[in-house]
Design an enzyme around this catalytic site. Structure first.
Site, PDB file in Angstrom:
ATOM      1  N   ARG A 233      42.531  27.671  27.528  1.00 15.49           N
ATOM      2  CA  ARG A 233      42.233  29.288  27.460  1.00 15.49           C
ATOM      3  C   ARG A 233      42.733  30.180  28.144  1.00 15.49           C
ATOM      4  O   ARG A 233      43.409  30.506  29.218  1.00 15.49           O
ATOM      5  CB  ARG A 233      41.048  28.747  28.250  1.00 15.49           C
ATOM      6  CG  ARG A 233      40.026  30.228  28.384  1.00 15.49           C
ATOM      7  CD  ARG A 233      39.810  30.787  29.001  1.00 15.49           C
ATOM      8  NE  ARG A 233      38.859  32.206  29.268  1.00 15.49           N
ATOM      9  CZ  ARG A 233      38.717  32.785  29.911  1.00 15.49           C
ATOM     10  NH1 ARG A 233      39.703  33.254  31.146  1.00 15.49           N
ATOM     11  NH2 ARG A 233      38.171  33.977  30.204  1.00 15.49           N
TER      12      ARG A 233
ATOM     13  N   GLY B   7      36.024  37.221  30.728  1.00 14.58           N
ATOM     14  CA  GLY B   7      37.413  37.603  29.658  1.00 14.58           C
ATOM     15  C   GLY B   7      36.710  37.925  28.030  1.00 14.58           C
ATOM     16  O   GLY B   7      37.165  38.720  27.700  1.00 14.58           O
TER      17      GLY B   7
ATOM     18  N   THR C 125      37.961  43.517  35.219  1.00 13.25           N
ATOM     19  CA  THR C 125      37.703  42.318  35.436  1.00 13.25           C
ATOM     20  C   THR C 125      36.638  41.900  34.680  1.00 13.25           C
ATOM     21  O   THR C 125      35.022  42.866  35.487  1.00 13.25           O
ATOM     22  CB  THR C 125      37.792  42.586  37.104  1.00 13.25           C
ATOM     23  OG1 THR C 125      37.774  41.325  37.861  1.00 13.25           O
ATOM     24  CG2 THR C 125      37.057  43.420  37.371  1.00 13.25           C
ATOM     25  N   GLY C 126      36.304  40.717  34.842  1.00 11.94           N
ATOM     26  CA  GLY C 126      35.231  40.374  34.236  1.00 11.94           C
ATOM     27  C   GLY C 126      35.288  39.202  32.945  1.00 11.94           C
ATOM     28  O   GLY C 126      36.593  38.373  32.966  1.00 11.94           O
TER      29      GLY C 126
ATOM     30  N   GLY D  52      42.519  34.535  28.555  1.00 11.72           N
ATOM     31  CA  GLY D  52      41.355  35.865  29.160  1.00 11.72           C
ATOM     32  C   GLY D  52      41.794  36.784  28.455  1.00 11.72           C
ATOM     33  O   GLY D  52      42.573  37.210  27.946  1.00 11.72           O
ATOM     34  N   ASP D  53      41.145  37.852  29.208  1.00  9.18           N
ATOM     35  CA  ASP D  53      41.516  39.592  28.605  1.00  9.18           C
ATOM     36  C   ASP D  53      42.437  39.517  29.418  1.00  9.18           C
ATOM     37  O   ASP D  53      42.997  41.023  28.707  1.00  9.18           O
ATOM     38  CB  ASP D  53      40.097  39.742  29.209  1.00  9.18           C
ATOM     39  CG  ASP D  53      40.139  39.974  30.978  1.00  9.18           C
ATOM     40  OD1 ASP D  53      39.145  39.071  30.872  1.00  9.18           O
ATOM     41  OD2 ASP D  53      39.660  41.505  30.712  1.00  9.18           O
TER      42      ASP D  53
ATOM     43  N   THR E 258      39.876  37.941  39.118  1.00  4.25           N
ATOM     44  CA  THR E 258      40.664  38.521  38.877  1.00  4.25           C
ATOM     45  C   THR E 258      41.043  39.667  39.697  1.00  4.25           C
ATOM     46  O   THR E 258      40.460  41.218  40.213  1.00  4.25           O
ATOM     47  CB  THR E 258      40.706  39.264  37.517  1.00  4.25           C
ATOM     48  OG1 THR E 258      40.378  38.232  36.431  1.00  4.25           O
ATOM     49  CG2 THR E 258      41.668  40.288  36.530  1.00  4.25           C
TER      50      THR E 258
HETATM   51  N1  GLY Z   1      39.097  38.710  33.589  1.00  6.28           N
HETATM   52  C1  GLY Z   1      40.225  36.872  33.220  1.00  6.28           C
HETATM   53  C2  GLY Z   1      39.561  36.216  33.028  1.00  6.28           C
HETATM   54  O1  GLY Z   1      38.320  35.566  32.093  1.00  6.28           O
HETATM   55  O2  GLY Z   1      40.214  34.975  32.621  1.00  6.28           O
END
Ligand code: GLY
Length: 350
Positions: A242, A268, A265-266, A244-245, A214
């Site tokens: 799906r 999510g 970043t990580g 993410g965050d 990310t």
């Molecule tokens: N951090 C990005 C995701 O998990 O989609």
């Protein structure tokens, strides 16, 4: 007027102009401006990277930092700086956002992004878009030109079309490296998840590099306004729509002039469950913690023990930068009015 008097007055005038100019310059230096960026966190080890690849990453990170800083230096807004920096990373095949985004299980790309304005907590986000070259720009349009905060999928693209945004082919995000990652991820998922019983456990078991990459930026402009933005292709082999965050305000992105600006970043799912970006700013605002302490607490003491891998870039209204991660490395960079451009990749770099 005698010649002596004229010379005295002439030099006095020069001195007055010089000291006024110095005062303005000093006042400008007193106003901090700053930018920080990330291009993903994960198992980034020097031994796995060729010198050419490392040079390419460092050059692109520096380009992104400088693109954002130039905006701030000219007196531009933090939102514009965030967009300028993220666009450089979205347009590069090196990062998991825009061109270079990871593949879904079905072999396509679904992109997420969000942006937040620290002045008034205005925010915009898009999730699961397939035909937008720069999702961060569309997130800003949602914030500034719609009554909504988050738009998803076909609806987000219909909104984009209505605002004159050009559509691109989903294949324009393809890269060979990400295609290979998908093949490996699917092999692994299918091997460890034969009955489709425990997809979550199989996804958790994927190596970190399949879940990372990310990009994001945080910026502070000369008016003291913070902004944060994040853009991603999500997680390799993601399915069932799906999200993410990255497009979730409070999880992957947060900005409030009273506390800080954060882009994450990580993995999510953990960042959503622990409301990571907002939690860091809440600790700064309500517990009077520095951004370094707040970020360290959330990334290393809250997330790490429960298996939440990743990192954050954080910026406060004084222009202090904190780059914190619990992985082997994080692509990152920063520049402020008091420190030159710096980029780093590995965990043993300052
Ligand atoms: N951090 C990005 C995701 O998990 O989609």
């Amino acid at each position: 007027m005698g010649t002596g008097k004229f010379i005295t007055r002439f030099f006095t005038a020069i001195l007055l102009v010089a000291s006024a100019t110095a005062a303005v310059a000093e006042a400008r230096e007193d106003v901090p401006i700053a930018i920080a960026i990330h291009g993903g966190a994960g198992t980034i080890e020097k031994s796995n990277m060729t010198p050419e690849k490392e040079r390419a990453y460092r050059a692109k990170l520096e380009e992104a930092v400088n693109a954002g800083y130039r905006v701030l230096e000219k007196g531009g807004e933090s939102l514009d700086a965030v967009i300028a920096a993220i666009n450089v990373l979205e347009n590069s095949p090196l990062f998991n956002a825009g061109k270079g985004a990871v593949y879904t299980y079905e072999g396509t790309h679904e992109l997420d992004a969000s942006i937040m304005d620290g002045r008034d907590r205005q925010a915009g986000a898009v999730a699961g878009v397939k035909r937008i070259a720069n999702p961060i720009n569309l997130a800003r349009m949602v914030m500034e030109d719609s009554p909504f905060v988050m738009l998803s999928g076909a609806g987000a693209e219909e909104f984009a079309r209505s605002r004159g945004v050009a559509m691109v082919d989903n294949q324009s995000f393809d890269t060979e490296q990400r295609r290979k990652q998908l093949e490996k991820a699917k092999e692994k998922l299918e091997r460890e998840n034969k009955q489709d019983k425990d997809y979550q456990a199989a996804v958790d078991a994927l190596p970190i590099r399949y879940k990372m990459g990310t990009v994001g930026a945080v910026a502070l402009d000369k008016n003291g306004n913070l902004a944060a933005g994040t853009s991603t292709g999500g997680m390799t082999a993601k399915r069932y729509g799906r999200i993410g965050d990255a497009p979730v305000i409070g999880a992957g992105t947060f900005a409030d002039n009273r506390s800080c600006a954060v882009s994450a970043t990580g993995h999510g799912e953990y960042f959503i469950r622990y409301n990571v970006a907002a939690d860091i700013c809440a600790r700064v605002q309500y517990q009077d913690k520095s951004i370094a302490t707040a970020a360290d607490e959330v990334i290393n003491r809250v997330l790490k023990p429960i298996g939440g891998t990743g990192g954050v870039i954080v910026l406060d209204p004084a222009g202090q930068v904190s780059l914190v991660f619990n992985t082997k490395g994080m692509y990152r960079g920063s520049r402020t009015s008091t420190s030159p451009v710096r980029v780093a990749i590995f965990d043993d770099e300052g």
